[in-house]
Design a protein around this motif. Structure first.
Motif, PDB file in Angstrom:
ATOM      1  N   GLY A  47       4.668  -5.887 -12.912  1.00  0.00           N
ATOM      2  CA  GLY A  47       5.016  -6.860 -13.623  1.00  0.00           C
ATOM      3  C   GLY A  47       3.855  -7.635 -14.074  1.00  0.00           C
ATOM      4  O   GLY A  47       3.846  -8.806 -14.937  1.00  0.00           O
ATOM      5  N   HIS A  48       2.591  -7.109 -13.901  1.00  0.00           N
ATOM      6  CA  HIS A  48       1.327  -7.952 -14.389  1.00  0.00           C
ATOM      7  C   HIS A  48       0.985  -7.424 -15.585  1.00  0.00           C
ATOM      8  O   HIS A  48       1.108  -6.165 -16.266  1.00  0.00           O
ATOM      9  CB  HIS A  48       0.198  -7.774 -13.504  1.00  0.00           C
ATOM     10  N   VAL A  49       0.202  -8.326 -16.558  1.00  0.00           N
ATOM     11  CA  VAL A  49      -0.249  -7.951 -17.711  1.00  0.00           C
ATOM     12  C   VAL A  49      -1.271  -6.994 -17.804  1.00  0.00           C
ATOM     13  O   VAL A  49      -1.514  -6.223 -18.634  1.00  0.00           O
ATOM     14  CB  VAL A  49      -0.260  -9.221 -18.619  1.00  0.00           C
ATOM     15  N   CYS A  50      -2.228  -7.162 -16.993  1.00  0.00           N
ATOM     16  CA  CYS A  50      -3.569  -6.670 -16.894  1.00  0.00           C
ATOM     17  C   CYS A  50      -4.138  -6.477 -15.515  1.00  0.00           C
ATOM     18  O   CYS A  50      -3.423  -6.959 -14.466  1.00  0.00           O
ATOM     19  CB  CYS A  50      -4.712  -7.311 -17.745  1.00  0.00           C
ATOM     20  N   LEU A  51      -5.447  -5.843 -15.371  1.00  0.00           N
ATOM     21  CA  LEU A  51      -6.028  -5.780 -14.144  1.00  0.00           C
ATOM     22  C   LEU A  51      -7.550  -6.535 -14.206  1.00  0.00           C
ATOM     23  O   LEU A  51      -8.060  -5.798 -14.660  1.00  0.00           O
ATOM     24  CB  LEU A  51      -6.198  -4.407 -13.808  1.00  0.00           C
ATOM     25  N   PRO A  52      -7.451  -7.621 -13.517  1.00  0.00           N
ATOM     26  CA  PRO A  52      -8.880  -8.214 -13.780  1.00  0.00           C
ATOM     27  C   PRO A  52      -9.696  -7.659 -12.771  1.00  0.00           C
ATOM     28  O   PRO A  52      -9.461  -7.335 -11.669  1.00  0.00           O
ATOM     29  CB  PRO A  52      -8.317  -9.747 -13.167  1.00  0.00           C
ATOM     30  N   LEU A  53     -11.023  -7.481 -13.281  1.00  0.00           N
ATOM     31  CA  LEU A  53     -12.017  -6.836 -12.703  1.00  0.00           C
ATOM     32  C   LEU A  53     -12.411  -7.471 -11.301  1.00  0.00           C
ATOM     33  O   LEU A  53     -12.694  -6.855 -10.057  1.00  0.00           O
ATOM     34  CB  LEU A  53     -13.199  -6.571 -13.360  1.00  0.00           C
ATOM     35  N   ALA A  54     -12.361  -8.853 -11.284  1.00  0.00           N
ATOM     36  CA  ALA A  54     -12.320  -9.579 -10.022  1.00  0.00           C
ATOM     37  C   ALA A  54     -11.613  -9.316  -8.729  1.00  0.00           C
ATOM     38  O   ALA A  54     -11.566  -9.508  -7.727  1.00  0.00           O
ATOM     39  CB  ALA A  54     -12.346 -11.173 -10.211  1.00  0.00           C
ATOM     40  N   GLN A  55     -10.312  -8.741  -9.298  1.00  0.00           N
ATOM     41  CA  GLN A  55      -9.437  -8.335  -8.162  1.00  0.00           C
ATOM     42  C   GLN A  55      -9.624  -6.952  -7.728  1.00  0.00           C
ATOM     43  O   GLN A  55      -8.940  -6.336  -6.826  1.00  0.00           O
ATOM     44  CB  GLN A  55      -7.987  -8.503  -8.646  1.00  0.00           C
ATOM     45  N   MET A  56     -10.573  -6.346  -8.326  1.00  0.00           N
ATOM     46  CA  MET A  56     -10.753  -4.719  -8.084  1.00  0.00           C
ATOM     47  C   MET A  56     -11.608  -4.308  -6.507  1.00  0.00           C
ATOM     48  O   MET A  56     -12.738  -4.026  -6.846  1.00  0.00           O
ATOM     49  CB  MET A  56     -11.178  -3.996  -9.199  1.00  0.00           C
ATOM     50  N   GLU A  57     -10.911  -4.872  -5.642  1.00  0.00           N
ATOM     51  CA  GLU A  57     -11.678  -4.584  -4.354  1.00  0.00           C
ATOM     52  C   GLU A  57     -10.555  -3.973  -3.395  1.00  0.00           C
ATOM     53  O   GLU A  57      -9.463  -3.758  -3.611  1.00  0.00           O
ATOM     54  CB  GLU A  57     -11.560  -6.268  -3.734  1.00  0.00           C
ATOM     55  N   LYS A  58     -11.184  -3.280  -2.546  1.00  0.00           N
ATOM     56  CA  LYS A  58     -10.521  -2.440  -1.575  1.00  0.00           C
ATOM     57  C   LYS A  58      -9.256  -2.723  -1.104  1.00  0.00           C
ATOM     58  O   LYS A  58      -8.168  -2.227  -1.227  1.00  0.00           O
ATOM     59  CB  LYS A  58     -11.370  -1.866  -0.562  1.00  0.00           C
ATOM     60  N   ALA A  59      -9.240  -3.951  -0.514  1.00  0.00           N
ATOM     61  CA  ALA A  59      -7.942  -4.344   0.107  1.00  0.00           C
ATOM     62  C   ALA A  59      -6.956  -4.542  -1.016  1.00  0.00           C
ATOM     63  O   ALA A  59      -5.795  -4.324  -0.607  1.00  0.00           O
ATOM     64  CB  ALA A  59      -8.196  -5.805   0.489  1.00  0.00           C
ATOM     65  N   GLN A  60      -7.079  -4.607  -2.217  1.00  0.00           N
ATOM     66  CA  GLN A  60      -6.006  -4.979  -3.341  1.00  0.00           C
ATOM     67  C   GLN A  60      -5.756  -3.570  -4.006  1.00  0.00           C
ATOM     68  O   GLN A  60      -4.928  -3.613  -4.743  1.00  0.00           O
ATOM     69  CB  GLN A  60      -6.587  -6.000  -4.097  1.00  0.00           C
ATOM     70  N   LEU A  61      -6.339  -2.566  -3.656  1.00  0.00           N
ATOM     71  CA  LEU A  61      -6.187  -1.464  -4.238  1.00  0.00           C
ATOM     72  C   LEU A  61      -4.822  -0.881  -4.367  1.00  0.00           C
ATOM     73  O   LEU A  61      -4.210  -0.436  -5.242  1.00  0.00           O
ATOM     74  CB  LEU A  61      -7.076  -0.164  -3.755  1.00  0.00           C
TER      75      LEU A  61
END
Length: 283
Positions: A47-61
């Motif tokens: 349901g998200h619109v995009c993928l912010p690079l700030a969230q591209m961390e291992k824990a959130q993969l």
């Protein structure tokens, strides 16, 4: 990289469509791009619109799950950081900045599917357009006092919401159950009608689902009965809310709607209940 993404599907960390999309647009020589596309697809699926690079961390993969698999993927990618992801996206032919037609868009440190990027831009452009006509609000204070009462030392937030809505093209009224959102909307509509009593207001009511539309019909109908309006004025407010699909004229076996940018709704006021339930393409 493909083998690990397939393993993620087997473990329920990704969907088959996420991996198919990634493998279609990226090769084994582009592991960061392949992973980013699968990740973006999964986020859109949530349901998200995009993928912010700030969230591209291992824990959130994998959305804080499947940590062992996430660690394996991260090691295979060479423990990427923000700069690694950014470099991979900027170097990819299938990723653009919105100036040319590409399947994906990287803009403002966010990674989008082209379609979602366009939808977000169209919604933003609509809400940034100026109001078509200004209301005559010379008698607004007296009308709001009649509908909401006068101040007794505490701020009447329902009255504030209605006052803001009279001056704005778009207003979001939020609050938990029982906070009086429907009552506020009913009185707001009453205020609009009373500011220009000679006008034949065209008002539409809608909600995302049939259940929400029925609930809006019932609660708003009850609230309108207590308003200090004439019977003719009350009849300007619809007695029934429609689903958004019905309002826009969804056609069977077609992506085309009856109402769109070039054939807008004939309405002065549109009230949409449960607006947070509307996904971006429908919005």
């Amino acid at each position: 990289m493909k083998d690990l993404l397939r393993k993620a599907v087997t473990e329920g960390a990704l969907r088959e469509i996420d991996v198919q999309l990634a493998c279609f647009f990226a090769t084994e020589e582009e592991p960061l791009l392949m992973t980013a596309i699968a990740w973006l697809s999964a986020e859109v699926g949530r349901g998200h619109v995009c993928l912010p690079l700030a969230q591209m961390e291992k824990a959130q993969l994998f959305n804080y799950r499947h940590n062992v698999l996430a660690d394996e993927v991260w090691q295979r990618l060479g423990t990427p950081n923000h700069a690694s992801w950014q470099q991979a996206l900027l170097a990819a032919e299938v990723v653009g900045c919105g100036e040319r037609a590409t399947p994906f868009v990287y803009q403002d440190d966010r990674f989008y599917l082209q379609r979602m990027w366009q939808d977000e831009g169209r919604v933003a452009a609509f809400f940034s357009r100026p109001r078509l006509a200004e209301l005559n609000l010379s008698n607004a204070t007296a009308i709001l006092n009649e509908l909401f009462g006068t101040a007794d030392g505490e701020i009447n937030w329902q009255k504030v919401a209605a006052a803001v809505a009279l001056r704005q093209k778009t207003t979001v009224i939020s609050g938990g159950p029982g906070t009086g959102k429907t009552t506020t909307v009913a009185r707001l509509l009453g205020a609009l009608i009373k500011t220009q009593p000679e006008r034949k207001w065209q008002i539409k009511l809608a909600a995302p689902t049939g259940k929400a539309a029925a609930r809006l019909t019932e609660s708003l109908g009850q609230a309108i009965e207590s308003l200090p309006l004439t019977e003719d004025q009350k009849r300007l407010i619809p007695s029934e809310a429609a689903t958004i699909h019905r309002l826009l004229g969804v056609r069977v076996n077609s992506a085309e709607l009856k109402h769109h940018r070039d054939n807008p709704l004939f309405a002065d006021v549109l009230v949409v209940d449960e607006a947070s339930m509307i996904d971006l393409p429908m919005m």
